[in-house]
Write a protein that holds these residues in place. Structure first.
Motif, PDB file in Angstrom:
ATOM      1  N   GLU A   1       0.903  -1.158  -0.053  1.00  6.82           N
ATOM      2  CA  GLU A   1      -0.007  -0.039   0.055  1.00  6.82           C
ATOM      3  C   GLU A   1       0.780   1.313   0.006  1.00  6.82           C
ATOM      4  OE1 GLU A   1      -2.481   1.971  -0.510  1.00  6.82           O
ATOM      5  OE2 GLU A   1      -3.806   1.577   0.969  1.00  6.82           O
TER       6      GLU A   1
ATOM      7  N   MET B   1      -2.876  -6.163   8.072  1.00  6.46           N
ATOM      8  CA  MET B   1      -2.533  -4.831   7.558  1.00  6.46           C
ATOM      9  C   MET B   1      -1.227  -4.307   8.580  1.00  6.46           C
ATOM     10  SD  MET B   1      -5.632  -2.356   6.866  1.00  6.46           S
ATOM     11  CE  MET B   1      -5.362  -0.747   5.843  1.00  6.46           C
ATOM     12  N   GLN B   2      -0.276  -3.853   8.184  1.00  4.18           N
ATOM     13  CA  GLN B   2       0.747  -3.448   9.034  1.00  4.18           C
ATOM     14  C   GLN B   2       1.416  -2.342   8.508  1.00  4.18           C
ATOM     15  OE1 GLN B   2       3.376  -6.582  10.474  1.00  4.18           O
ATOM     16  NE2 GLN B   2       4.467  -5.104  11.748  1.00  4.18           N
ATOM     17  N   GLY B   3       1.340  -1.090   9.368  1.00  4.69           N
ATOM     18  CA  GLY B   3       1.969   0.107   9.057  1.00  4.69           C
ATOM     19  C   GLY B   3       3.598  -0.206   9.392  1.00  4.69           C
ATOM     20  N   PHE B   4       4.513   0.458   8.552  1.00  4.17           N
ATOM     21  CA  PHE B   4       5.818   0.232   9.069  1.00  4.17           C
ATOM     22  C   PHE B   4       6.483   1.242   8.561  1.00  4.17           C
ATOM     23  CE2 PHE B   4       8.150  -0.391   4.972  1.00  4.17           C
ATOM     24  CZ  PHE B   4       7.062  -0.546   4.090  1.00  4.17           C
TER      25      PHE B   4
ATOM     26  N   VAL C   1       1.730  -1.507   4.950  1.00  6.30           N
ATOM     27  CA  VAL C   1       1.255  -0.073   4.808  1.00  6.30           C
ATOM     28  C   VAL C   1       2.422   0.914   4.779  1.00  6.30           C
ATOM     29  CG1 VAL C   1      -0.600   1.692   5.157  1.00  6.30           C
ATOM     30  CG2 VAL C   1      -1.041  -0.646   5.680  1.00  6.30           C
ATOM     31  N   CYS C   2       2.676   1.302   3.489  1.00  9.68           N
ATOM     32  CA  CYS C   2       4.114   2.253   3.372  1.00  9.68           C
ATOM     33  C   CYS C   2       3.639   3.580   3.293  1.00  9.68           C
ATOM     34  CB  CYS C   2       4.821   1.710   2.075  1.00  9.68           C
ATOM     35  SG  CYS C   2       6.086   2.597   1.871  1.00  9.68           S
ATOM     36  N   GLY C   3       2.571   3.716   2.657  1.00 14.05           N
ATOM     37  CA  GLY C   3       2.158   5.113   2.677  1.00 14.05           C
ATOM     38  C   GLY C   3       0.753   5.409   2.011  1.00 14.05           C
ATOM     39  N   ALA C   4       0.270   6.483   2.022  1.00 13.71           N
ATOM     40  CA  ALA C   4      -1.061   6.803   1.776  1.00 13.71           C
ATOM     41  C   ALA C   4      -1.075   8.169   0.951  1.00 13.71           C
ATOM     42  CB  ALA C   4      -2.131   6.789   2.878  1.00 13.71           C
TER      43      ALA C   4
END
Lengths: 335, 335
Positions: free
Chosen positions: B219, B269-272, B241-244
């Motif tokens: 993402e 789903m994992q933000g990093f 989840v890399c960016g939005a």
């Protein structure tokens, strides 16, 4: 003896009304080889069943129209043609919403002990307990001193989640609807704090309850309550996503997208089903039974009485009308 | 020699206009003990900087008002008072947006080789390459035969993600804006499919490109494009989840909540942030350099020329005006 079943008339839109259920008188089938005739005693109604009423691809097959609904049932063996079972054995299994089911002996299991309240086999010692145990420990991984938040905290899953988190040394904050439930969390279940999502100042109350942020959020409700929790996530927060009960009867489920929040907090969000923890089910059963025996896990149950009360009891799950695990008692034969 | 810097005038609302940047003439500071005077040659502009322009708690400290902005810079040592460095060494580090920085020698590193195009140290061999590598392999964990979808697929991170996924034997579908970028994905980077999110029939095109569903979604963009991808998640899908980027300049970022979808597909789903993979940075550097050398990872770069072009180059990140990694060349001294 007279048999009866409940079939699905049509797929509901929004909250399932009485018009989607039909009660039918049916025959009792004589068990064949390796079959049992089982009288339903306790029938479990659970939020996930709402999903099965829709005709959408999901983890569980949709219920069929004009066929009986089904779910977890605790029953009494009335007649056995299988060696491993005898009359009056107490069994659980996935059975149809019928007063009497005639099924293969392989489809049910005897309960481990009849010394505990039997309805526990449909709650803490059954699917909901295993759901809490598996999701919290495998995904949430609460550490001593961390803050664990659980929504629908007085519910069948949430109450067990919070109590396991306490056993693991976490600070536990429960979210529930109404003073009575919130008081139950702190007074009966020894949660560190309870927050009433129906209160006008829910946001302020919640912020005050998590001064150190949120390390684990066990998600049962979705919707605006969860939107608020997400604002308080700590770095490396874990969110086991078990349910989103506030959304199950809605057509639209829009809210703030979570991507930016997940990046900011390097947080993990994972949807799960109890079935994925099957490998550890035996260990979970033993551990849960021990905690129940030691009084470390208490549970509340709402028992509706009568086969005809099933639809109403099911709707209670979504209106907050129940307290703890919702069960329907359909026979006195094990009293 | 004349020095110049760019400072943040005020916090932007929406897209950062020229009014939030101020160019200032400043002195060149003579390096003290263990210090270096470094001439900026390539300055990296990256989407995460938009977050730092806000005054909100996040992983990176907000930029200060009236202070120079900063980020990854590749430069040339002009004067060294540190033993490990000499004039004309090529270094990278987190430096201010100045033509000349005077900093401690500990704050920069020499590049591994000057045989590759130097701007790669700000892209594939730098932060964006490490971001792609760390997020895809630690969280996405693509398996041979699986379908990996990446958004902003022709971008600095996305293009590396897709190529690593190909190396791992996955089927790779890239989402990008416009025919030119989409063609680049399939013709130059050998992606299995490219989908244009600006096309009227994006939903249909995307559905056709993922007949077996989505196992990994890397993402980068958020927003409505991602809403669509979520509908196709397979069981046990993983979403790093890399960016939005579609949301960084918006005040409101509302869309379908993901909880129900995550449960249905038992998805993660994992933000990093790249920093969390620091332990494996050396291994990643070596592996990425090898793949670049072998021609297995290609990269596109958009190089704007001139210190005064930095604000415009930064905005390009959000309008899709760039292609591949966006860099600003501010000196010819390493040509």
């Amino acid at each position: 003896m007279k048999n009866e079943q409940i079939v699905l008339v049509k797929r509901p839109e929004g909250m399932p009304g009485d018009d989607i259920f039909r009660f039918e008188d049916i025959d009792i089938n004589t068990p064949g080889d390796n079959e049992l005739l089982i009288e339903s005693v306790y029938i479990s109604v659970d939020p996930y069943m709402r999903g099965r009423m829709n005709d959408t691809k999901s983890y569980a097959k949709p219920f069929d129209i004009d066929e009986p609904l089904n779910g977890h049932v605790l029953g009494r063996v009335v007649e056995s043609n299988a060696e491993a079972f005898k009359e009056n054995d107490v069994v659980t299994g996935h059975l149809s919403w019928k007063k009497f089911n005639t099924v293969s002996a392989d489809s049910v299991s005897k309960v481990a002990s009849t010394e505990v309240p039997l309805h526990l086999y449909l709650s803490t010692l059954g699917m909901t307990g295993h759901t809490a145990y598996g999701g919290l420990l495998n995904i949430g991984k609460p550490q001593a001193g961390e803050t664990v938040v659980v929504s629908a905290a007085s519910g069948a899953v949430g109450s067990v989640v919070g109590q396991i988190a306490k056993i693991k040394g976490a600070k536990v904050v429960g979210i529930a609807g109404g003073r009575e439930k919130v008081t139950y969390l702190t007074e009966e279940l020894s949660f560190d704090a309870g927050v009433d999502y129906k209160a006008d100042d829910f946001k302020e109350q919640f912020a005050a309850a998590v001064p150190d942020g949120v390390d684990v959020y066990f998600e049962n409700v979705g919707g605006t309550v969860s939107d608020e929790v997400f604002k308080h996530l700590n770095r490396f927060a874990r969110i086991p996503v078990c349910g989103a009960i506030s959304s199950y009867n809605s057509k639209e489920d829009n809210g703030p997208r979570v991507q930016q929040q997940l990046i900011k907090s390097q947080a993990l969000m994972q949807g799960f089903l109890v079935a994925q923890f099957e490998d550890e089910a035996e260990e979970a059963s033993k551990q849960l039974a021990q905690w129940v025996q030691e009084g470390k896990i208490k549970s509340e149950v709402s028992i509706a009485e009568g086969f005809d009360k099933i639809p109403e009891a099911f709707r209670n799950l979504f209106t907050g009308g129940n307290f703890g695990k919702q069960i329907v008692k359909v026979s006195d034969s094990l009293d």
